[in-house]
Scaffold this motif. Structure first.
Motif, short mmCIF file in Angstrom:
data_model
loop_
_atom_site.label_atom_id
_atom_site.label_comp_id
_atom_site.label_asym_id
_atom_site.label_seq_id
_atom_site.Cartn_x
_atom_site.Cartn_y
_atom_site.Cartn_z
N GLU A 3 0.99 -1.16 -0.09
CA GLU A 3 -0.08 0.14 0.08
C GLU A 3 0.90 1.22 -0.01
O GLU A 3 1.87 1.40 0.76
CB GLU A 3 -0.67 0.18 1.06
N HIS A 102 -1.71 -1.00 -3.95
CA HIS A 102 -2.81 -0.19 -3.76
C HIS A 102 -2.37 1.31 -3.72
O HIS A 102 -1.46 1.31 -2.57
CB HIS A 102 -3.70 -0.70 -2.61
N PHE A 103 -2.77 2.24 -4.39
CA PHE A 103 -2.19 3.48 -4.13
C PHE A 103 -3.36 4.35 -3.10
O PHE A 103 -4.67 4.14 -3.72
CB PHE A 103 -2.32 4.37 -5.50
N HIS A 104 -3.09 4.99 -2.38
CA HIS A 104 -4.05 5.82 -1.43
C HIS A 104 -3.18 7.39 -1.82
O HIS A 104 -2.19 7.55 -1.34
CB HIS A 104 -3.83 5.60 0.17
N ILE A 105 -3.97 7.95 -2.63
CA ILE A 105 -3.42 9.09 -3.16
C ILE A 105 -4.04 10.43 -2.79
O ILE A 105 -5.34 10.43 -2.82
CB ILE A 105 -3.36 8.96 -4.69
N SER A 110 -4.95 12.32 -8.67
CA SER A 110 -5.77 11.69 -9.12
C SER A 110 -5.95 11.23 -10.48
O SER A 110 -6.57 10.07 -10.95
CB SER A 110 -7.23 11.72 -8.51
N TRP A 114 -1.64 5.18 -13.10
CA TRP A 114 -0.51 4.50 -12.57
C TRP A 114 -0.18 3.12 -13.22
O TRP A 114 0.91 2.79 -13.37
CB TRP A 114 -0.97 4.00 -10.94
N ILE A 130 -3.62 -3.64 -9.57
CA ILE A 130 -3.46 -2.30 -9.05
C ILE A 130 -4.83 -1.72 -8.62
O ILE A 130 -5.83 -1.86 -9.34
CB ILE A 130 -3.01 -1.17 -10.27
N LYS A 132 -6.92 1.80 -6.53
CA LYS A 132 -6.54 3.20 -6.26
C LYS A 132 -7.65 3.81 -5.23
O LYS A 132 -8.64 3.52 -5.62
CB LYS A 132 -6.55 4.04 -7.45
N THR A 133 -7.04 4.41 -4.35
CA THR A 133 -8.23 5.00 -3.37
C THR A 133 -7.71 6.66 -3.21
O THR A 133 -6.59 7.01 -2.98
CB THR A 133 -8.31 4.64 -1.91
N ILE A 134 -8.61 7.44 -3.57
CA ILE A 134 -8.45 8.84 -3.58
C ILE A 134 -8.72 9.44 -2.19
O ILE A 134 -9.95 9.41 -1.80
CB ILE A 134 -9.06 9.81 -4.72
#
Length: 197
Positions: A3, A102-105, A110, A114, A130, A132-134
């Motif tokens: 993460e 997993h990207f927490h960005i 956004s 990625w 992959i 992604k959570t913004i």
């Protein structure tokens, strides 16, 4: 699973890495990436997408235009990868055996695709599943006025599906541990105690 938490303040990206829910030594690392680099990368990626959609293919599936879009995408994806990630994180992404990323960005990041970043060996989407959570903002006042989510897990009412019962129990246990009761009210019933009504 890796993460990757990325915050952005001005033109500074701050990175923290969790691996299997545990912090790693890759914490509070930074990179400086100006907004114009992100905009330029997005324009190039968009241009390549438009070119690939506009190619004319003959009946045998061959393009009558000789252009290597994949090579161009690799080049811009690798250039952005090298400039965006601090070296310890870039090295971790290159060498890890983990299969999920997993990207927490930050919302400012956004728009970045990625999956098309390239680590020098492959696109991230070729190596990882992959997600992604913004990062969002919550208003505590509006949260107070909303009802909690409610969930009922029903498992194996006929008592002939051992794995379904175990899966229901694991799901219940995981959600109870990870989601606060102030957000989710959860109940589990299984076996003969479940009636059709």
């Amino acid at each position: 699973m890796i993460e990757l938490l990325i915050d952005r303040v001005g033109n500074v990206n701050v990175f923290n890495v969790l691996e299997n829910d545990s912090p790693t030594k890759e914490s509070h690392l930074q990179s400086i990436v100006d907004e114009d680099l992100i905009v330029e990368f997005m324009k190039e990626a968009d241009h390549l997408a438009k070119v690939s959609r506009s190619l004319f293919f003959d009946n045998s599936g061959n393009s009558n235009i000789s252009i290597d879009i994949l090579k161009d995408l690799k080049n811009i994806g690798e250039a952005f990868f090298d400039q965006f990630f601090p070296p310890p994180i870039a090295d971790k992404l290159r060498t890890t055996d983990e299969k999920c990323l997993h990207f927490h960005i930050d919302p400012a990041l956004s728009v970045i695709p990625w999956s098309v970043l390239h680590d020098g060996n492959c696109f991230l989407s070729d190596k990882f599943c992959i997600g992604k959570t913004i990062q969002g903002y919550t208003n505590s006042e509006s949260k107070k006025n909303k009802e909690n989510l409610k969930m009922l897990i029903i498992a194996d009412p006929t008592e002939d599906l051992e794995w379904a019962k175990l899966e229901g129990e694991r799901l219940y246990k995981t959600l109870k541990q990870k989601v606060p009761e102030s957000i989710l009210e959860i109940e589990f019933i299984g076996g003969r105690q479940v009636t059709k009504l």
